[in-house]
Design a protein around this motif. Structure first.
Motif, PDB file in Angstrom:
ATOM      1  N   ILE A 146      -5.945  -4.744   7.926  1.00  0.00           N
ATOM      2  CA  ILE A 146      -4.863  -4.756   8.924  1.00  0.00           C
ATOM      3  C   ILE A 146      -3.710  -5.618   8.429  1.00  0.00           C
ATOM      4  O   ILE A 146      -2.529  -5.239   8.539  1.00  0.00           O
ATOM      5  N   CYS A 147      -4.035  -6.778   7.856  1.00  0.00           N
ATOM      6  CA  CYS A 147      -2.998  -7.679   7.325  1.00  0.00           C
ATOM      7  C   CYS A 147      -2.223  -7.011   6.193  1.00  0.00           C
ATOM      8  O   CYS A 147      -0.989  -7.113   6.119  1.00  0.00           O
ATOM      9  N   VAL A 148      -2.942  -6.298   5.320  1.00  0.00           N
ATOM     10  CA  VAL A 148      -2.280  -5.592   4.217  1.00  0.00           C
ATOM     11  C   VAL A 148      -1.341  -4.520   4.770  1.00  0.00           C
ATOM     12  O   VAL A 148      -0.210  -4.370   4.299  1.00  0.00           O
ATOM     13  N   ALA A 149      -1.789  -3.789   5.787  1.00  0.00           N
ATOM     14  CA  ALA A 149      -0.951  -2.743   6.390  1.00  0.00           C
ATOM     15  C   ALA A 149       0.339  -3.339   6.962  1.00  0.00           C
ATOM     16  O   ALA A 149       1.424  -2.765   6.806  1.00  0.00           O
ATOM     17  N   LEU A 150       0.218  -4.478   7.624  1.00  0.00           N
ATOM     18  CA  LEU A 150       1.396  -5.133   8.195  1.00  0.00           C
ATOM     19  C   LEU A 150       2.364  -5.585   7.105  1.00  0.00           C
ATOM     20  O   LEU A 150       3.588  -5.453   7.247  1.00  0.00           O
ATOM     21  N   LEU A 151       1.802  -6.107   5.999  1.00  0.00           N
ATOM     22  CA  LEU A 151       2.650  -6.563   4.896  1.00  0.00           C
ATOM     23  C   LEU A 151       3.330  -5.385   4.201  1.00  0.00           C
ATOM     24  O   LEU A 151       4.520  -5.448   3.876  1.00  0.00           O
ATOM     25  N   ILE A 152       2.594  -4.316   3.983  1.00  0.00           N
ATOM     26  CA  ILE A 152       3.176  -3.121   3.343  1.00  0.00           C
ATOM     27  C   ILE A 152       4.258  -2.520   4.229  1.00  0.00           C
ATOM     28  O   ILE A 152       5.280  -2.019   3.745  1.00  0.00           O
ATOM     29  N   ASN A 153       4.052  -2.585   5.532  1.00  0.00           N
ATOM     30  CA  ASN A 153       5.018  -2.023   6.485  1.00  0.00           C
ATOM     31  C   ASN A 153       6.370  -2.734   6.433  1.00  0.00           C
ATOM     32  O   ASN A 153       7.393  -2.162   6.800  1.00  0.00           O
ATOM     33  N   THR A 154       6.384  -3.985   5.956  1.00  0.00           N
ATOM     34  CA  THR A 154       7.652  -4.724   5.840  1.00  0.00           C
ATOM     35  C   THR A 154       8.480  -4.229   4.658  1.00  0.00           C
ATOM     36  O   THR A 154       9.677  -4.508   4.570  1.00  0.00           O
ATOM     37  N   LYS A 155       7.811  -3.509   3.732  1.00  0.00           N
ATOM     38  CA  LYS A 155       8.448  -2.936   2.533  1.00  0.00           C
ATOM     39  C   LYS A 155       9.047  -3.998   1.610  1.00  0.00           C
ATOM     40  O   LYS A 155       9.949  -3.718   0.817  1.00  0.00           O
ATOM     41  N   LYS A 156       8.549  -5.214   1.697  1.00  0.00           N
ATOM     42  CA  LYS A 156       9.051  -6.305   0.855  1.00  0.00           C
ATOM     43  C   LYS A 156       8.309  -6.422  -0.470  1.00  0.00           C
ATOM     44  O   LYS A 156       8.784  -7.051  -1.409  1.00  0.00           O
ATOM     45  N   PHE A 157       7.103  -5.815  -0.528  1.00  0.00           N
ATOM     46  CA  PHE A 157       6.255  -6.003  -1.704  1.00  0.00           C
ATOM     47  C   PHE A 157       6.153  -4.762  -2.583  1.00  0.00           C
ATOM     48  O   PHE A 157       5.670  -4.849  -3.709  1.00  0.00           O
ATOM     49  N   ASN A 158       6.596  -3.630  -2.065  1.00  0.00           N
ATOM     50  CA  ASN A 158       6.329  -2.353  -2.727  1.00  0.00           C
ATOM     51  C   ASN A 158       6.819  -2.276  -4.169  1.00  0.00           C
ATOM     52  O   ASN A 158       6.142  -1.737  -5.034  1.00  0.00           O
ATOM     53  N   THR A 159       7.990  -2.832  -4.443  1.00  0.00           N
ATOM     54  CA  THR A 159       8.537  -2.787  -5.804  1.00  0.00           C
ATOM     55  C   THR A 159       8.010  -3.932  -6.654  1.00  0.00           C
ATOM     56  O   THR A 159       7.601  -3.741  -7.798  1.00  0.00           O
ATOM     57  N   ILE A 160       7.989  -5.111  -6.075  1.00  0.00           N
ATOM     58  CA  ILE A 160       7.594  -6.317  -6.823  1.00  0.00           C
ATOM     59  C   ILE A 160       6.175  -6.212  -7.363  1.00  0.00           C
ATOM     60  O   ILE A 160       5.919  -6.486  -8.537  1.00  0.00           O
ATOM     61  N   LEU A 161       5.236  -5.814  -6.510  1.00  0.00           N
ATOM     62  CA  LEU A 161       3.825  -5.840  -6.889  1.00  0.00           C
ATOM     63  C   LEU A 161       3.413  -4.714  -7.827  1.00  0.00           C
ATOM     64  O   LEU A 161       2.278  -4.678  -8.289  1.00  0.00           O
ATOM     65  N   LYS A 162       4.343  -3.808  -8.145  1.00  0.00           N
ATOM     66  CA  LYS A 162       4.043  -2.762  -9.119  1.00  0.00           C
ATOM     67  C   LYS A 162       4.085  -3.286 -10.553  1.00  0.00           C
ATOM     68  O   LYS A 162       3.596  -2.627 -11.477  1.00  0.00           O
ATOM     69  N   GLN A 163       4.655  -4.461 -10.734  1.00  0.00           N
ATOM     70  CA  GLN A 163       4.795  -5.019 -12.077  1.00  0.00           C
ATOM     71  C   GLN A 163       3.434  -5.307 -12.707  1.00  0.00           C
ATOM     72  O   GLN A 163       2.475  -5.666 -12.019  1.00  0.00           O
TER      73      GLN A 163
END
Length: 386
Positions: free
Chosen positions: A239-256
């Motif tokens: 649930i916490c991961v879903a909330l964090l992904i929903n903010t769209k703040k990590f989608n590009t950064i964490l692909k590195q």
């Protein structure tokens, strides 16, 4: 742990790759478009790790008749951490669906029917096989009163299976016929029934009759199965991961790629210092690793590859059928006494070769049992918005 087992990791991987590629040429199933291909790829490896976990347990069981968790940190976490990831994936996917459908009314009846169609037929098939095995092992003789048999059968049908109540027709240790994997399924179903309550927490418009009915059902399942609250922690992580992904703040950064290395280091630390994947640190580590994967990190292309996704397609079949295959191999093909005398090299050679029929059987069960119902499930999901 004996080095021989580690030495088999390369042949195991080679046979796995060849089996998946060969079986997919013989029994073709197209890969569908997926929103999270990395998660789809991850699931196949998780199910396969559970297979290795139980293969290790079987080796000890054959020599000692003691069914217990592996003393090896790695092989124990192959099972426990994989289940943690499965729970995280379930809660992530359904919480994400809630968050993306906040303005739409959810048809909870269709949602429940879609879950039933997706999960129950394959499960029923697996326990029918177990019932047949029990009948053969007890020589088709009724050993216990009808009421006791009925209670045991219902326990299997409704997932309420433990070492204490798993014995069918008086057969001791019936649970080993599928390696006791059914214990995880009530937790999945509890989460499914708690979803309206979670939706309410997110201020999503819900049907209060569904909320009350689903929550009561979840409570009943928990009481009947004597559920442990610690097993719900991975769902919280999802649930916490879903909330964090929903903010769209990590989608590009964490692909590195550096975050791929971070994820691998977290898993390595967890395995090195902890024998169990159910403790707080391994659960938190698994949640962070999953956050990285859910952000689109494909682990150097491995998780999103066609091979990984083809393995991922048959995840549920591998999970349900691998224990049955192990039992058939050691009881009917080799024999318990002969298997007890196997050397490490002989034992793990058999496990390596058993990957071939495992993948073949699971591909067949996916194509002819799971896959035909998946289109119905997708249609119902569209109606229910979940």
């Amino acid at each position: 742990m004996n080095f021989t087992i580690y030495a088999f990791f390369i042949p195991i991987l080679v046979v796995l790759v060849l089996s998946v590629l060969l079986v997919n040429k013989i029994i073709r199933i197209d890969l569908p478009e997926m929103k999270y291909p990395e998660i789809d790829g991850l699931r196949g490896y998780l199910a396969f790790f559970v297979f290795l976990h139980h293969a290790f347990i079987w080796q000890v069981f054959l020599k000692t008749t003691d069914w217990k968790d592996p003393e090896s940190n790695l092989f124990n976490q192959f099972g426990e951490t994989s289940v943690v990831f499965f729970f995280i994936i379930t809660s992530f996917l359904f919480t994400t669906k809630l968050l993306t459908n906040k303005t739409r009314e959810i048809d909870w009846s269709n949602y429940l029917k879609s879950r039933f169609l997706r999960l129950f037929p394959m499960y029923i098939f697996s326990i029918i096989v177990i019932f047949i095995l029990v009948a053969c092992l007890t020589n088709f003789n009724i050993r216990v009163p009808f009421s006791e048999n009925l209670k045991s059968v219902l326990s299997w049908i409704f997932f309420n299976v433990s070492k204490k109540n798993s014995n069918l027709n008086g057969l001791e240790n019936t649970f080993i016929l599928n390696a006791g994997i059914t214990w995880t399924l009530p937790y999945e179903w509890v989460f499914y029934f708690l979803l309206p309550l979670i939706a309410l927490f997110f201020k999503i418009k819900i049907n209060y009759k569904a909320l009350i009915g689903f929550t009561i059902t979840a409570a009943i399942i928990m009481v009947i199965n004597k559920s442990s609250l610690r097993h719900f922690m991975p769902f919280v992580g999802g649930i916490c991961v879903a909330l964090l992904i929903n903010t769209k703040k990590f989608n590009t950064i964490l692909k590195q790629k550096k975050y791929t290395i971070l994820a691998l280091l977290l898993l390595a630390v967890s395995v090195y210092f902890f024998n169990s994947g159910r403790k707080p640190f391994p659960i938190i580590s698994a949640s962070i690793v999953f956050l990285i994967i859910a952000s689109g990190n494909n682990f150097f292309g491995v998780l999103s590859s066609a091979f990984s996704r083809k393995l991922g397609q048959i995840t549920y079949s591998i999970y349900l059928l691998h224990g049955i295959l192990l039992f058939i191999i050691f009881y009917y093909i080799i024999g318990f006494e002969e298997a007890k005398a196997l050397t490490n090299i002989e034992y793990w050679s058999i496990i390596t070769l058993s990957i071939i029929p495992l993948i073949l059987i699971c591909q067949l069960s996916f194509k002819y049992i799971e896959h035909p119902l998946m289109s119905l499930t997708k249609n119902r999901n569209k109606k229910s918005q979940l």
